[in-house]
Design a protein around this motif. Structure first.
Motif, mmCIF file in Angstrom:
data_model
loop_
_atom_site.group_PDB
_atom_site.id
_atom_site.type_symbol
_atom_site.label_atom_id
_atom_site.label_comp_id
_atom_site.label_asym_id
_atom_site.label_seq_id
_atom_site.Cartn_x
_atom_site.Cartn_y
_atom_site.Cartn_z
ATOM 1 N N ASN A 67 26.877 30.035 44.122
ATOM 2 C CA ASN A 67 26.000 28.884 44.363
ATOM 3 C C ASN A 67 24.621 29.076 43.727
ATOM 4 O OD1 ASN A 67 28.028 27.643 45.953
ATOM 5 N ND2 ASN A 67 27.346 28.778 47.764
ATOM 6 N N ILE A 106 33.045 21.314 43.670
ATOM 7 C CA ILE A 106 32.260 20.252 44.308
ATOM 8 C C ILE A 106 33.101 18.979 44.428
ATOM 9 C CG2 ILE A 106 30.325 18.672 43.950
ATOM 10 C CD1 ILE A 106 29.310 21.280 44.861
ATOM 11 N N ARG A 109 35.645 19.239 47.245
ATOM 12 C CA ARG A 109 35.026 19.098 48.566
ATOM 13 C C ARG A 109 34.705 17.631 48.868
ATOM 14 N NH1 ARG A 109 30.083 23.105 48.688
ATOM 15 N NH2 ARG A 109 29.832 22.188 50.780
ATOM 16 N N LEU A 144 26.081 19.018 51.451
ATOM 17 C CA LEU A 144 26.972 18.896 50.300
ATOM 18 C C LEU A 144 26.346 18.018 49.221
ATOM 19 C CD1 LEU A 144 29.671 19.227 48.820
ATOM 20 C CD2 LEU A 144 30.584 17.357 50.222
ATOM 21 N N GLN A 147 23.545 19.921 47.529
ATOM 22 C CA GLN A 147 24.064 20.945 46.616
ATOM 23 C C GLN A 147 24.539 20.307 45.316
ATOM 24 O OE1 GLN A 147 27.304 23.311 48.150
ATOM 25 N NE2 GLN A 147 27.560 24.438 46.229
ATOM 26 N N ALA A 148 25.219 19.174 45.419
ATOM 27 C CA ALA A 148 25.702 18.484 44.219
ATOM 28 C C ALA A 148 24.535 18.033 43.347
ATOM 29 C CB ALA A 148 26.572 17.296 44.617
ATOM 30 N N SER A 151 22.712 21.016 41.792
ATOM 31 C CA SER A 151 23.558 21.764 40.859
ATOM 32 C C SER A 151 23.715 21.048 39.525
ATOM 33 C CB SER A 151 24.944 22.014 41.476
ATOM 34 O OG SER A 151 24.833 22.871 42.609
ATOM 35 N N TYR A 153 24.565 17.437 39.059
ATOM 36 C CA TYR A 153 25.568 16.387 38.987
ATOM 37 C C TYR A 153 24.974 15.049 39.431
ATOM 38 C CZ TYR A 153 28.332 20.663 39.075
ATOM 39 O OH TYR A 153 28.817 21.918 38.814
#
Length: 322
Positions: A67, A106, A109, A144, A147-148, A151, A153
């Motif tokens: 991560n 990702i 999930r 979530l 994080q997306a 990261s 996206y």
């Protein structure tokens, strides 16, 4: 000949979603140093080979941690002025590779049914991850989504589901420091991810936009024949070539009932050919020859048109089969 191939349907979206994405050609072990001097570091920062290498190694340590994408991105943004153009280019491509590699996890999930249900309940058209985060009280979902976003996206709806895809706009802050070909590559891919060209077997952009994208892809291949991202752009141009000469399942170039070429496509193709008549382009020469053939057939898909397509744009030659 009607193009109706399951593996062709929605190819551009699938290219953007898949984590392999031609395996990105590398783990970027070697990038030619030639041609990147234009991306010089800031004049007030003294950059040495040793200091640049130290930053590069530190970046890799952060990038390949579990991560580690958000931390690596923040680190790269803070240090990119302090590295050589060579290392800047290398790190940006490695960041892209790592984002592709992490995308599948990702995506998996987010596609869990109860997660999709939660997301769809709060989703509004053209939402960003940040906007959805502000609308949910579920801490796990918020985590979530964050994080997306962090990261690298962005979120798009495809056939009734919400997917994360690469956010190439997030790479634009690095374009002043990288090799010219990677700068242009990022711009091409940002157009693709900001405005998806196909969905559910249908064309989502105008015909002139489609041709202009293909021309930019062709120009990239002409300008940077040795680019590390040559194969990725070639795959994209292959897809656009099929869109141009065959259409898609739900946006056929020739009507299924009448076999007549779409009127908007006729206008769009003619406009681009007229506007770009002085441009030296193999793609446009092929399109011009095609329009001559269909004009002779009064824009009907006759045997002569099908024969021309089979000889000059064979589907198997332009299909990006895995």
């Amino acid at each position: 000949m009607t193009l109706s191939l399951p593996s062709f349907k929605n190819k551009t979206v699938r290219t953007l979603l898949t984590a392999t994405a031609i395996a990105m050609l590398l783990q970027t072990a070697a990038v030619p140093a030639a041609g990147i001097a234009s991306a010089a570091p800031a004049a007030d920062i003294k950059v040495t080979s040793a200091s640049s290498t130290a930053i590069y190694k530190s970046f890799q340590t952060k990038l390949y941690k579990k991560n580690g994408l958000p931390e690596a991105d923040r680190y790269l943004e803070s240090k990119i002025k302090q590295v050589t153009p060579y290392h800047a280019t290398l790190m940006v491509m490695q960041l892209e590779n790592a984002r592709y590699k992490a995308l599948t996890a990702i995506e998996d999930r987010m596609l869990v049914p109860n997660v999709q249900d939660q997301m769809l309940k709060i989703y509004k058209w053209n939402d960003s991850f940040t906007q959805m985060m502000s609308r949910t009280k579920d801490s796990a979902l918020r985590s979530l989504l964050q994080q997306a976003r962090d990261s690298g996206y962005r979120l798009i709806p495809i056939e009734g589901s919400l997917y994360p895809i690469m956010n190439y706009a997030a790479f634009e802050k690095y374009t002043s420091y990288v090799n010219k070909d990677i700068k242009q590559y990022i711009r091409i891919m940002a157009v693709e991810t900001n405005h998806i060209s196909t969905e559910d077997g249908g064309l989502m952009i105008g015909y002139q936009d489609m041709l202009n994208r293909a021309l930019n892809q062709e120009q990239f291949l002409n300008d940077y024949p040795n680019s590390n991202r040559k194969q990725k752009i070639q795959m994209l141009l292959n897809e656009y070539t099929l869109y141009t000469f065959y259409g898609l399942d739900n946006t056929p170039l020739f009507d299924y009932d009448t076999n007549i070429m779409d009127a908007n496509a006729q206008k769009g193709y003619k406009a681009v050919l007229q506007r770009s008549s002085s441009k030296d382009s193999a793609f446009l020469k092929k399109l011009d020859a095609f329009m001559d053939v269909v004009s002779e057939s009064k824009f009907e898909k006759t045997e002569a048109v099908e024969k021309w397509l089979e000889e000059n744009v064979p589907v198997n030659e332009y299909s990006n089969y895995e």
